[in-house]
Enzyme design. Structure first.
Site, PDB file in Angstrom:
ATOM      1  N   TRP A 137     -19.100 -16.426 -78.952  1.00 32.09           N
ATOM      2  CA  TRP A 137     -18.359 -15.164 -78.809  1.00 32.09           C
ATOM      3  C   TRP A 137     -19.202 -13.985 -79.245  1.00 32.09           C
ATOM      4  O   TRP A 137     -19.162 -12.924 -78.613  1.00 32.09           O
ATOM      5  CB  TRP A 137     -17.024 -15.242 -79.553  1.00 32.09           C
ATOM      6  CG  TRP A 137     -16.082 -16.170 -78.866  1.00 32.09           C
ATOM      7  CD1 TRP A 137     -15.600 -17.353 -79.332  1.00 32.09           C
ATOM      8  CD2 TRP A 137     -15.539 -16.022 -77.526  1.00 32.09           C
ATOM      9  NE1 TRP A 137     -14.794 -17.934 -78.386  1.00 32.09           N
ATOM     10  CE2 TRP A 137     -14.737 -17.157 -77.277  1.00 32.09           C
ATOM     11  CE3 TRP A 137     -15.653 -15.055 -76.527  1.00 32.09           C
ATOM     12  CZ2 TRP A 137     -14.054 -17.343 -76.068  1.00 32.09           C
ATOM     13  CZ3 TRP A 137     -14.982 -15.242 -75.326  1.00 32.09           C
ATOM     14  CH2 TRP A 137     -14.193 -16.371 -75.107  1.00 32.09           C
ATOM     15  N   ASP A 148     -14.474  -9.210 -84.821  1.00 29.05           N
ATOM     16  CA  ASP A 148     -13.685  -9.912 -83.799  1.00 29.05           C
ATOM     17  C   ASP A 148     -12.961 -11.063 -84.502  1.00 29.05           C
ATOM     18  O   ASP A 148     -13.538 -12.125 -84.717  1.00 29.05           O
ATOM     19  CB  ASP A 148     -14.602 -10.437 -82.691  1.00 29.05           C
ATOM     20  CG  ASP A 148     -13.855 -11.314 -81.692  1.00 29.05           C
ATOM     21  OD1 ASP A 148     -12.633 -11.485 -81.828  1.00 29.05           O
ATOM     22  OD2 ASP A 148     -14.523 -11.825 -80.760  1.00 29.05           O
ATOM     23  N   LYS A 181      -4.251 -16.893 -79.853  1.00 28.88           N
ATOM     24  CA  LYS A 181      -4.596 -17.917 -80.831  1.00 28.88           C
ATOM     25  C   LYS A 181      -3.619 -17.906 -81.997  1.00 28.88           C
ATOM     26  O   LYS A 181      -2.925 -18.880 -82.216  1.00 28.88           O
ATOM     27  CB  LYS A 181      -6.036 -17.728 -81.299  1.00 28.88           C
ATOM     28  CG  LYS A 181      -7.010 -18.251 -80.247  1.00 28.88           C
ATOM     29  CD  LYS A 181      -8.161 -17.378 -79.928  1.00 28.88           C
ATOM     30  CE  LYS A 181      -8.863 -17.879 -78.673  1.00 28.88           C
ATOM     31  NZ  LYS A 181      -9.957 -17.028 -78.270  1.00 28.88           N
TER      32      LYS A 181
HETATM   33  C1  LIG Z   1     -10.814 -16.419 -77.553  1.00 32.61           C
HETATM   34  C2  LIG Z   1     -11.793 -15.483 -78.138  1.00 32.61           C
HETATM   35  C3  LIG Z   1     -12.232 -14.343 -77.446  1.00 32.61           C
HETATM   36  C4  LIG Z   1     -11.807 -14.032 -76.031  1.00 32.61           C
HETATM   37  O1  LIG Z   1     -10.492 -13.629 -75.990  1.00 32.61           O
HETATM   38  P1  LIG Z   1      -9.837 -13.143 -74.611  1.00 32.61           P
HETATM   39  O2  LIG Z   1      -8.531 -12.628 -75.106  1.00 32.61           O
HETATM   40  O3  LIG Z   1      -9.734 -14.333 -73.734  1.00 32.61           O
HETATM   41  O4  LIG Z   1     -10.700 -12.087 -74.033  1.00 32.61           O
HETATM   42  C5  LIG Z   1     -13.106 -13.496 -78.085  1.00 32.61           C
HETATM   43  N1  LIG Z   1     -13.549 -13.748 -79.328  1.00 32.61           N
HETATM   44  C6  LIG Z   1     -13.157 -14.835 -80.014  1.00 32.61           C
HETATM   45  C7  LIG Z   1     -13.665 -15.052 -81.406  1.00 32.61           C
HETATM   46  C8  LIG Z   1     -12.271 -15.734 -79.449  1.00 32.61           C
HETATM   47  O5  LIG Z   1     -11.868 -16.810 -80.136  1.00 32.61           O
END
Ligand SMILES: *Cc1c(COP(=O)(O)O)cnc(C)c1O
Length: 359
Positions: free
Chosen positions: A102, A172, A196
């Site tokens: 990511w 993030d 998540k």
């Molecule tokens: C799942 C995830 C993303 C991507 O998320 P989307 O909502 O599908 O764009 C980005 N960063 C991390 C750490 C993730 O776990």
């Protein structure tokens, strides 16, 4: 009706109590005669849902008053572009810590807008560690420092918040937000895709310090400018109304569980049980140093990869699903977010022991 223990990395399980509540309110929310999905986002019913969700999130995360909370679309992935578009200001570079898949995606997107300094890179070790504070090569004239506190694929987690000496720190937190208490004031901005630990897909939450708004690049589309959304209470256009409502139900549920302190204790216990099952066996392995093991995403391999398919098939029979690891890591991955009950982890551990004895 059977609800399985779903170890998906995302979209992931939601608390059963939350889904039941949504079911009860599905046809007629609070005697409004409407489903939440049918409401005008500007009507008084929906406005009350939206503002309560924001207030509950502020309460559970103890978000200081000088932060805006935005309910956006485009997932965490759109933030990879929105962060540099909005936060570079008159600077031309930003620091990124590369700890996994990511981070890499965030870096690739940022490179369209600025010079990216890689403050640290753990790809050499196959993304199984995090750099120490001393290893970070930070630049004092960077516009911001971006990192991924929990790498969802590698199952690697920072055990500290980087010290950036006044440079805005951006995180993030897609796969770790709400898993335990955090000090929001240490961050300039936090963002997280919802699917998540927050609610259904379609929503991305941004928590941004107010003084960072208003410096977007001149050609930033209105929809990609935090200021637009901050000035319009995230209702510049039609937001993801149902996902926002569901997130609000999750926030209420977290409050009922005892808030993030209680969530953190449960999550730590769940993770400890699963890592103990891995470590106390010669059959299962996880390559991450103990201090950097994720509480939310637990990758593990079997001693013999030829048994992977049998492991997965047997797990499915026991109602333990979506355990296949990410293709870049192989093996298994158990994502155990807030909504995964402790009994789900217990059932997985019992199955792992039984499978090991049988093989
Ligand atoms: C799942 C995830 C993303 C991507 O998320 P989307 O909502 O599908 O764009 C980005 N960063 C991390 C750490 C993730 O776990």
């Amino acid at each position: 009706m059977t609800r399985l223990f779903n170890f998906s990395a995302g979209p992931a399980m939601l608390p059963t109590a939350v889904i039941k509540r949504a079911q009860q309110e599905m046809l007629d929310w609070n005697a409004s005669g409407m489903s939440v999905m049918e409401m005008s986002h500007r009507g008084k019913e929906y406005m009350s849902i939206a503002s309560k969700a924001e207030q509950d999130l502020r309460d559970i995360m103890a978000i200081p008053d000088n932060y805006k909370v935005l309910f956006l679309q485009g997932g965490a992935s759109l933030q990879f572009a929105m962060v540099p578009l909005n936060l570079l200001g008159d600077k031309t570079s930003a620091d990124y810590i590369n700890t996994g898949m990511w981070s890499k995606k965030a870096i690739a997107e940022a490179k369209r807008y600025c010079t990216v300094n890689i403050a640290a890179d753990t790809s050499d070790g196959g993304f199984t560690t995090v750099p120490t504070q001393e290893e970070l090569k930070l630049n004092s004239d960077a516009a911001f420092v971006h990192y991924t506190p929990n790498e969802t694929i590698g199952g690697v987690e920072f055990d500290y918040i980087p010290e950036t000496n006044g440079v805005p720190l951006i995180a993030d937190m897609s796969s770790t937000i709400l898993s335990r208490p955090i000090d929001v004031s240490k961050f300039a901005m936090i963002y997280a895709g919802a699917q998540k630990n927050i609610g259904p897909a379609g929503l991305c939450i941004v928590i941004v310090r107010e003084d960072l708004l208003g410096n977007a690049a001149a050609n930033t589309p209105a929809m990609l400018n935090y200021e637009t959304h901050a000035n319009n209470a995230s209702m510049y256009n039609t937001p993801a109304t149902y996902s926002w409502y569901m997130a609000g139900l999750v926030f209420e549920w977290i409050k009922e569980q005892g808030g993030l302190q209680a969530m953190g204790e449960i999550n730590q216990r769940k993770a400890d049980k699963l890592y103990a099952a891995i470590d106390n066996s010669a059959f299962y392995a996880n390559p991450v140093p103990k201090a950097n093991r994720s509480w939310m995403n637990v990758p593990f391999t079997l001693a013999d990869a030829d048994l992977d398919a049998a492991f997965l098939a047997g797990a499915t029979e026991k109602g333990l699903i979506t355990l296949k690891g990410h293709r870049s890591v192989g093996g298994m991955r158990a994502s155990i977010y807030n909504a995964m009950p402790e009994e789900g982890v217990d059932a997985l551990v019992a199955y792992m022991k039984a499978f090991e004895s049988a093989h």
